[in-house]
Motif scaffolding. Structure first.
Motif, PDB file in Angstrom:
ATOM      1  N   LEU A  34       0.825  -1.161   0.122  1.00 21.35           N
ATOM      2  CA  LEU A  34      -0.289  -0.107   0.140  1.00 21.35           C
ATOM      3  C   LEU A  34       1.139   1.413   0.124  1.00 21.35           C
ATOM      4  O   LEU A  34       0.507   2.309  -0.691  1.00 21.35           O
ATOM      5  N   LEU A  35       1.980   1.203   0.677  1.00 29.03           N
ATOM      6  CA  LEU A  35       2.859   2.377   0.582  1.00 29.03           C
ATOM      7  C   LEU A  35       3.500   2.475  -0.508  1.00 29.03           C
ATOM      8  O   LEU A  35       3.651   3.713  -0.929  1.00 29.03           O
ATOM      9  N   CYS A  36       3.938   1.507  -1.400  1.00 26.44           N
ATOM     10  CA  CYS A  36       4.440   1.712  -2.649  1.00 26.44           C
ATOM     11  C   CYS A  36       3.416   2.174  -3.651  1.00 26.44           C
ATOM     12  O   CYS A  36       3.702   3.002  -4.550  1.00 26.44           O
ATOM     13  N   GLY A  37       2.319   1.789  -3.604  1.00 24.07           N
ATOM     14  CA  GLY A  37       0.988   2.259  -4.445  1.00 24.07           C
ATOM     15  C   GLY A  37       0.904   3.761  -4.049  1.00 24.07           C
ATOM     16  O   GLY A  37       0.581   4.436  -5.060  1.00 24.07           O
ATOM     17  N   ALA A  38       0.749   4.178  -2.780  1.00 20.80           N
ATOM     18  CA  ALA A  38       0.670   5.561  -2.482  1.00 20.80           C
ATOM     19  C   ALA A  38       1.719   6.456  -3.066  1.00 20.80           C
ATOM     20  O   ALA A  38       1.600   7.549  -3.402  1.00 20.80           O
ATOM     21  N   LEU A  39       2.929   6.059  -2.818  1.00 23.81           N
ATOM     22  CA  LEU A  39       3.989   6.716  -3.368  1.00 23.81           C
ATOM     23  C   LEU A  39       4.053   6.983  -4.715  1.00 23.81           C
ATOM     24  O   LEU A  39       4.333   7.847  -5.461  1.00 23.81           O
ATOM     25  N   THR A  40       3.631   5.750  -5.730  1.00 23.53           N
ATOM     26  CA  THR A  40       3.503   5.709  -6.967  1.00 23.53           C
ATOM     27  C   THR A  40       2.540   6.901  -7.585  1.00 23.53           C
ATOM     28  O   THR A  40       2.651   7.640  -8.468  1.00 23.53           O
ATOM     29  N   TRP A  41       1.310   6.716  -6.665  1.00 25.35           N
ATOM     30  CA  TRP A  41       0.414   7.674  -7.000  1.00 25.35           C
ATOM     31  C   TRP A  41       0.611   9.245  -6.602  1.00 25.35           C
ATOM     32  O   TRP A  41       0.439  10.170  -7.557  1.00 25.35           O
ATOM     33  N   LEU A  42       1.302   9.438  -5.590  1.00 18.06           N
ATOM     34  CA  LEU A  42       1.934  10.880  -5.322  1.00 18.06           C
ATOM     35  C   LEU A  42       2.841  11.415  -6.182  1.00 18.06           C
ATOM     36  O   LEU A  42       2.825  12.520  -6.769  1.00 18.06           O
ATOM     37  N   MET A  43       3.675  10.488  -6.749  1.00 22.05           N
ATOM     38  CA  MET A  43       4.671  10.893  -7.652  1.00 22.05           C
ATOM     39  C   MET A  43       3.959  11.170  -8.911  1.00 22.05           C
ATOM     40  O   MET A  43       4.467  12.160  -9.747  1.00 22.05           O
ATOM     41  N   ALA A  44       3.149  10.356  -9.569  1.00 20.67           N
ATOM     42  CA  ALA A  44       2.393  10.830 -10.637  1.00 20.67           C
ATOM     43  C   ALA A  44       1.574  12.063 -10.557  1.00 20.67           C
ATOM     44  O   ALA A  44       1.418  12.618 -11.634  1.00 20.67           O
ATOM     45  N   THR A  45       1.100  12.170  -9.381  1.00 30.01           N
ATOM     46  CA  THR A  45       0.064  13.273  -9.372  1.00 30.01           C
ATOM     47  C   THR A  45       1.251  14.737  -9.240  1.00 30.01           C
ATOM     48  O   THR A  45       0.836  15.850  -9.744  1.00 30.01           O
ATOM     49  N   VAL A  46       2.211  14.486  -8.668  1.00 30.85           N
ATOM     50  CA  VAL A  46       2.890  15.864  -8.256  1.00 30.85           C
ATOM     51  C   VAL A  46       3.877  16.190  -9.338  1.00 30.85           C
ATOM     52  O   VAL A  46       4.158  17.239  -9.837  1.00 30.85           O
ATOM     53  N   PHE A  47       4.380  15.041 -10.138  1.00 30.98           N
ATOM     54  CA  PHE A  47       5.264  15.123 -11.027  1.00 30.98           C
ATOM     55  C   PHE A  47       4.888  14.442 -12.346  1.00 30.98           C
ATOM     56  O   PHE A  47       5.277  13.309 -12.774  1.00 30.98           O
ATOM     57  N   PRO A  48       3.863  14.954 -12.959  1.00 33.22           N
ATOM     58  CA  PRO A  48       3.302  14.149 -14.121  1.00 33.22           C
ATOM     59  C   PRO A  48       4.123  14.024 -15.134  1.00 33.22           C
ATOM     60  O   PRO A  48       3.989  12.980 -16.098  1.00 33.22           O
ATOM     61  N   ASP A  49       5.153  15.035 -15.619  1.00 34.74           N
ATOM     62  CA  ASP A  49       6.074  14.769 -16.540  1.00 34.74           C
ATOM     63  C   ASP A  49       7.639  14.706 -16.088  1.00 34.74           C
ATOM     64  O   ASP A  49       8.079  15.226 -16.434  1.00 34.74           O
ATOM     65  N   PHE A  50       7.702  13.617 -15.276  1.00 43.28           N
ATOM     66  CA  PHE A  50       9.152  13.539 -14.461  1.00 43.28           C
ATOM     67  C   PHE A  50      10.133  13.483 -15.344  1.00 43.28           C
ATOM     68  O   PHE A  50      11.222  14.403 -15.190  1.00 43.28           O
ATOM     69  N   PRO A  51      10.467  12.769 -16.337  1.00 42.48           N
ATOM     70  CA  PRO A  51      11.432  12.600 -17.035  1.00 42.48           C
ATOM     71  C   PRO A  51      11.775  14.033 -18.208  1.00 42.48           C
ATOM     72  O   PRO A  51      13.033  14.037 -18.441  1.00 42.48           O
ATOM     73  N   ASN A  52      10.887  14.608 -18.260  1.00 42.91           N
ATOM     74  CA  ASN A  52      10.965  15.686 -19.131  1.00 42.91           C
ATOM     75  C   ASN A  52      10.960  16.737 -18.385  1.00 42.91           C
ATOM     76  O   ASN A  52       9.961  17.571 -17.986  1.00 42.91           O
ATOM     77  N   PHE A  53      12.250  17.544 -18.138  1.00 40.83           N
ATOM     78  CA  PHE A  53      12.134  18.835 -17.466  1.00 40.83           C
ATOM     79  C   PHE A  53      12.150  20.259 -18.250  1.00 40.83           C
ATOM     80  O   PHE A  53      12.130  21.044 -17.708  1.00 40.83           O
ATOM     81  N   THR A  54      12.088  20.099 -19.594  1.00 44.31           N
ATOM     82  CA  THR A  54      11.929  21.117 -20.622  1.00 44.31           C
ATOM     83  C   THR A  54      10.641  21.616 -20.678  1.00 44.31           C
ATOM     84  O   THR A  54       9.463  21.157 -20.417  1.00 44.31           O
TER      85      THR A  54
END
Length: 54
Positions: A34-54
């Motif tokens: 559950l913690l891993c799922g919550a962290l995955t959801w949080l990262m997808a919500t906060v940083f939707p385009d994580f690999p592309n910083f441009t």
């Protein structure tokens, strides 16, 4: 007169104290999933385009 056999008493205590706690292990594993799922959801919500910083 014979001395009491303490081996049988120690064997009973050994079974109770050192038995694997599968219920506790299962709860910990479910919590980790559950913690891993919550962290995955949080990262997808906060940083939707994580690999592309441009």
């Amino acid at each position: 007169m014979t001395e009491p056999n303490h081996y049988e008493d120690r064997e009973d205590d050994y079974d109770d104290e050192d038995a694997p706690k599968f219920g506790r292990l299962l709860l910990v594993l479910v919590g980790v999933v559950l913690l891993c799922g919550a962290l995955t959801w949080l990262m997808a919500t906060v940083f939707p385009d994580f690999p592309n910083f441009t």
